[in-house]
Structure formats: C-alpha cells, structure tokens
Design an enzyme around this catalytic site. Structure first.
Site, short mmCIF file in Angstrom:
data_model
loop_
_atom_site.label_atom_id
_atom_site.label_comp_id
_atom_site.label_asym_id
_atom_site.label_seq_id
_atom_site.Cartn_x
_atom_site.Cartn_y
_atom_site.Cartn_z
N HIS A 48 0.84 -1.19 0.00
CA HIS A 48 0.00 0.00 0.00
C HIS A 48 0.89 1.25 0.00
CE1 HIS A 48 -2.90 2.72 2.43
NE2 HIS A 48 -3.32 2.70 1.19
N HIS A 94 1.27 11.34 -1.04
CA HIS A 94 0.28 10.83 -0.10
C HIS A 94 -0.65 11.96 0.31
CE1 HIS A 94 -0.55 8.02 3.56
NE2 HIS A 94 -1.55 8.12 2.73
#
Ligand SMILES: *[C@@H]1O[C@H](CO)[C@@H](O)[C@H](O)[C@H]1NC(C)=O
Length: 304
Positions: A48, A94
């Site tokens: 991930h 992110h």
C-alpha cells in the site's frame, strides 16, 4: 530393427525440438506450481502506498519503510500508489505533495523496470490511483513509455476480463507481457494497457481503524458479478490521532507486527471469502510490508 528404432527415435527428437514452442518458464513468481495457475487464482502480496517510504517514525504520512527494490525482493508483486500533479510534475504523493512527496512517477517506474529486467520470471501488477483524473494519453502513458514499461504491459483480449479469463502466470511470462496495470478512476479506455480497476476488481472498505477488518463489497463497478471480479484485502490498519471532527488517520505503525501476522491476514481473508465465492483474495495489501509475516500468509493462501 534396433538401428531403425534409434534412427526413428533421433528423428522424432529432432522433429519435436524443431517444432517445440519457445522456451517455457518453469518457475513463475518463485514457484513452479504458479506457472499453470490462472492470474485470478493466485494471491499476491501487495504494498500500500509503495512510494511513501521513510524510516523516520516522525514522518506520520509514511506507509512503508523499505525502498521499492527491497519491497519487491521481499515478495511484493502488486504495488499500489497515488498520483498527483505537483506544478507541472507528475508525482506519487500521499494525500498531497506537501504532506508526503514520493517523487516523479517516471523515476518510480524506472526503478521497477530495472527490477523487472533483473527478474524475468516475475509477473507484477500496478494498482494506481488517479484522484485528479489526469489524462491517460497525455500524462500516464508517456511515463510508462519513458520508463520502457509499455512493451511489458499486458493488453487483455476482452475488457472487462472475468476472474477465470486471465492467462496463467506462465503465459504472461512466456509472452513477455507480464505487467498488469489497473487505474481506479478516470479511465476512458484511451490507453489499451491501462485497465479500469473496479470493473475487474472489487475492494472492501479502506482505511479501517478496526483490526477485525469487517468485510463488505465497498467499491465495484461494471457488468460482471462480484464473484467474477478479482478481490483484494485492504489489510492496512489506521489509527485516528485527532479523534475530533473527521479526525486524522495515519498508518498504525505500533500495531504493524500484529496486523501483518498470519492469523490477522488469514482471519481477514476468511471474512471476505463468502463475498468472493469462497476463494482466497487475489491481493493482500499491507502497510510496512517488511514487518510481520505477509509473504508467509500469502504462501499459505496459495497452498504452499
Ligand atoms: C484458487 O483455487 C483454489 C481451489 O479452488 C482455492 O482454494 C483458492 O482459494 C483459489 N485462490 C484464489 C486466489 O482464487
């Protein structure tokens, strides 16, 4: 008679050699058993936010702590990453590039390409997110072209592909087309190797803060039945560090060894299997892939 027999034997060996197909892979993703197994019947260890790498425990938006090549060497065979445009630079970041800047997509792809060149008997999947709906033809494809990955990318004969329609790992490797590329949003079909994720893969809820990972079909689309989709475990646990309002979720580093244990992963797989037609997940996606027993759990799910 004897001589004739040998002559015939030699001739037939000669014929079968000249008529033999190109060399076939005998070990695929590290296991001979996987060469004949369809892609839809394999479980892959998955990373991930694979670009959000830092060893600094104060970098709260980090998700991994070992670099891409190390993740792949650990057995990761599906890499997930989130794209953003930072000025005119196409990056993996992110949430935002101010929060965590994972660098240029093309640099990321070049690192993976080097690894693929060094590991010719490996099938690899990308699962990229496209929250800003960036153009497939103008932004995504040029990055794959520049990193020299386009030639390795698999183009399916039909779209969407049902779970049992996919080639075997051996077929991917023998054809040289051993990179599968999924994109979550904004796929307008303009690039043949960039595949719409949710028409072929369903996901349970993501960003769980519940370590029992309650399973449901959260994101899916298209004409295929749920059971004809691939499926994935979002087996990454978050913790809410500011429990007011919407809160602020970050990966639960302290719990990583427990989350990434065999028992936790298998419990999640079992919890989702009823929705997946009784089979194992295709992708087990983890934070901090270097911690815990991710590959051991995936090997068990593959029957090793
Ligand atoms: C592959 O097939 C076997 C046998 O039907 C099944 O037990 C396993 O769960 C399947 N794995 C996946 C990922 O579909």
């Amino acid at each position: 008679m004897m001589h004739l027999f040998f002559l015939a034997a030699i001739l037939s060996i000669g014929l079968s050699v000249s008529a033999a197909p190109a060399k076939r892979a005998s070990v695929c993703n590290g296991h001979a058993e996987l060469c004949n197994r369809g892609y839809g019947n394999v479980t892959f260890l998955s990373s991930h936010d694979s670009y959000a790498i830092s060893t600094d425990i104060l970098a709260l938006a980090r998700v991994q702590e070992v670099d891409l090549a190390a993740q792949l060497d650990l057995g990761v065979r599906m890499l997930q990453a989130e794209s953003h445009m930072d000025g005119d630079e196409f990056k993996f970041c992110h949430t935002s590039c101010a929060l965590f800047d994972g660098g240029l997509v093309v640099d990321y792809l070049k690192i993976v390409k080097n690894w693929l060149d060094d590991n010719p008997n490996e099938v690899l999947t990308f699962l990229f997110t496209n929250p800003e709906g960036l153009s497939l033809t103008d932004v995504w494809k040029p990055a794959f072209d520049e990193a020299d990955i386009t030639d390795l990318a698999y183009v399916p004969p039909t779209n969407p592909m049902a779970r049992d329609d996919w080639p075997t790992l051996g077929e991917f490797i023998d054809s040289g087309k051993r990179v599968i590329v999924f994109l979550d949003y904004g796929d307008d079909g303009s690039v043949d190797f960039i595949l719409s994720e949710f028409t072929m893969l369903w996901e349970p809820p993501f960003d769980s803060t519940d370590s029992s990972f309650p399973c449901s079909v959260n994101r899916i689309s298209g004409p295929l039945s749920t059971e004809d989709h691939l499926n994935m475990l979002n087996h990454n646990l978050d913790i809410n560090i500011i429990p007011i309002g919407d809160g602020v979720l970050i990966p639960d580093f302290a719990a990583a060894s427990k989350t990434n244990s065999i028992s936790s992963i298998l419990a999640n797989a079992y919890g989702c299997s009823g929705l997946a037609g009784g089979v194992s997940p295709n992708f087990v996606m983890l934070d901090f892939v270097d911690i815990g027993q991710g590959l051991a759990a995936v090997n068990l799910l593959n029957g090793f």
